[in-house]
Write a protein that holds these residues in place. Structure first.
Motif, mmCIF file in Angstrom:
data_model
loop_
_atom_site.group_PDB
_atom_site.id
_atom_site.type_symbol
_atom_site.label_atom_id
_atom_site.label_comp_id
_atom_site.label_asym_id
_atom_site.label_seq_id
_atom_site.Cartn_x
_atom_site.Cartn_y
_atom_site.Cartn_z
ATOM 1 N N LEU A 86 -3.204 -6.805 14.136
ATOM 2 C CA LEU A 86 -2.552 -6.600 15.429
ATOM 3 C C LEU A 86 -1.038 -6.533 15.273
ATOM 4 N N ALA A 87 -0.472 -7.412 14.458
ATOM 5 C CA ALA A 87 0.978 -7.389 14.240
ATOM 6 C C ALA A 87 1.419 -6.061 13.633
ATOM 7 N N ALA A 88 0.629 -5.532 12.706
ATOM 8 C CA ALA A 88 0.976 -4.247 12.085
ATOM 9 C C ALA A 88 0.964 -3.120 13.120
ATOM 10 N N ARG A 89 -0.033 -3.145 13.999
ATOM 11 C CA ARG A 89 -0.083 -2.111 15.049
ATOM 12 C C ARG A 89 1.166 -2.163 15.928
ATOM 13 N N ARG A 90 1.484 -3.362 16.395
ATOM 14 C CA ARG A 90 2.639 -3.498 17.284
ATOM 15 C C ARG A 90 3.943 -3.200 16.557
ATOM 16 N N ARG A 101 11.040 1.788 4.895
ATOM 17 C CA ARG A 101 11.090 2.646 3.703
ATOM 18 C C ARG A 101 11.800 1.936 2.558
ATOM 19 N N ARG A 102 12.869 1.198 2.885
ATOM 20 C CA ARG A 102 13.580 0.447 1.833
ATOM 21 C C ARG A 102 12.671 -0.624 1.234
ATOM 22 N N LEU A 103 11.919 -1.289 2.075
ATOM 23 C CA LEU A 103 10.989 -2.294 1.564
ATOM 24 C C LEU A 103 9.925 -1.648 0.687
ATOM 25 N N ALA A 104 9.414 -0.496 1.087
ATOM 26 C CA ALA A 104 8.405 0.204 0.286
ATOM 27 C C ALA A 104 8.957 0.558 -1.091
ATOM 28 N N ASP A 105 10.199 1.028 -1.133
ATOM 29 C CA ASP A 105 10.816 1.371 -2.418
ATOM 30 C C ASP A 105 10.928 0.141 -3.316
ATOM 31 N N GLY A 177 2.302 0.504 0.413
ATOM 32 C CA GLY A 177 1.554 1.338 1.349
ATOM 33 C C GLY A 177 1.656 0.845 2.781
ATOM 34 N N ILE A 178 1.618 -0.480 2.965
ATOM 35 C CA ILE A 178 1.780 -1.050 4.305
ATOM 36 C C ILE A 178 3.157 -0.699 4.863
ATOM 37 N N THR A 194 -3.031 -2.685 6.128
ATOM 38 C CA THR A 194 -2.978 -4.142 6.119
ATOM 39 C C THR A 194 -4.356 -4.743 5.870
ATOM 40 N N THR A 195 -5.357 -4.219 6.561
ATOM 41 C CA THR A 195 -6.722 -4.728 6.404
ATOM 42 C C THR A 195 -7.231 -4.522 4.979
ATOM 43 N N LEU A 196 -6.935 -3.380 4.391
ATOM 44 C CA LEU A 196 -7.365 -3.099 3.013
ATOM 45 C C LEU A 196 -6.745 -4.112 2.056
ATOM 46 N N HIS A 197 -5.448 -4.366 2.213
ATOM 47 C CA HIS A 197 -4.785 -5.343 1.341
ATOM 48 C C HIS A 197 -5.413 -6.721 1.486
ATOM 49 N N LEU A 198 -5.671 -7.144 2.714
ATOM 50 C CA LEU A 198 -6.232 -8.478 2.939
ATOM 51 C C LEU A 198 -7.648 -8.583 2.382
#
Length: 231
Positions: A86-90, A101-105, A177-178, A194-198
């Motif tokens: 839910l947090a990821a959706r919001r 994007r910076r975090l992904a890098d 990816g998240i 998020t669900t896949l990672h968890l």
């Protein structure tokens, strides 16, 4: 900061990081001297730890640090999947694309180092940054409060599993990816990532402690398992 707040934060961190192990007696005199405070603010801090589920009364022994067991994993991850999805959706609906994007890098940069067996401390700090960014972007104080309480117990639970360079490297890619899904602004993609990672994190945590023919993890505890972490 009030003395009770300082004591609470110090004791909470000591419990999460294992410096105060399960079953440790939190004696008022000893802890007050160690933290350099009087017993009144210490009692306030101990009451907050009881509310968090990190300490409990133990008869005539006073307060003790609560136990933690892999038997809790399924219930914690059930709740974690719902709340973090839910947090990821919001967050995706309100996200600043450049931040994520910076975090992904940075997660992608951490992948090779983790695969080579690098100390994961900086990686854990990076995951905390992602958590903070999601909490800020989801703009739901009640959801954020629930997640922060849950993460305390998950942090203790993770210490029951050994660091695995291959899993940590894969986890860094999953976090990348998240972050990219959040940057895209697509709520369903962010929740799915998020669900896949968890799912992978849960399987890794519980699967390490399953022997042949076991359908569920045994009740390993911090007193008989290497005190390391996994994400």
């Amino acid at each position: 900061m009030r003395a009770s707040d300082r004591a609470y934060r110090a004791l909470r961190q000591d419990i999460i990081e294992g410096r105060l192990s399960p079953g440790t007696v939190l004696g008022e005199v000893e802890q007050a001297e160690r933290l350099g405070i009087s017993r009144t603010p210490l009692r306030e801090a101990l009451s907050r730890l009881v509310s968090d589920g990190l300490a409990e009364p133990a008869g005539g022994r006073g307060m003790v640090v609560t136990e933690v067991s892999l038997a809790e994993a399924d219930q914690l991850f059930d709740l974690r999947t719902v709340l973090e999805g839910l947090a990821a959706r919001r967050a995706a609906e309100n996200a600043d694309p450049a931040t994520f994007r910076r975090l992904a890098d940075r997660f992608e940069g951490a992948h090779q180092q983790l695969a080579a067996g690098a100390d994961p401390d900086s990686y854990y700090r990076l995951t905390a940054e992602l958590d903070d960014a999601v909490d800020a972007a989801c703009s739901n104080a009640y959801l954020t409060q629930a997640l922060r309480g849950l993460r305390v117990h998950l942090a203790r639970l993770r210490r029951l599993s050994q660091n695995d360079p291959a899993r940590l490297a894969a986890s860094a890619q999953e976090h990348a990816g998240i972050a990219r899904a959040l940057a895209s602004g697509n709520p369903e993609v962010a929740a799915a990532a998020t669900t896949l990672h968890l799912h992978h994190a849960h399987d890794h945590l519980t699967g390490r402690h399953r022997g042949p023919g076991q359908d569920s993890p045994p009740t390993a505890s911090l007193t008989d398992t290497p005190q390391e972490r996994v994400s």
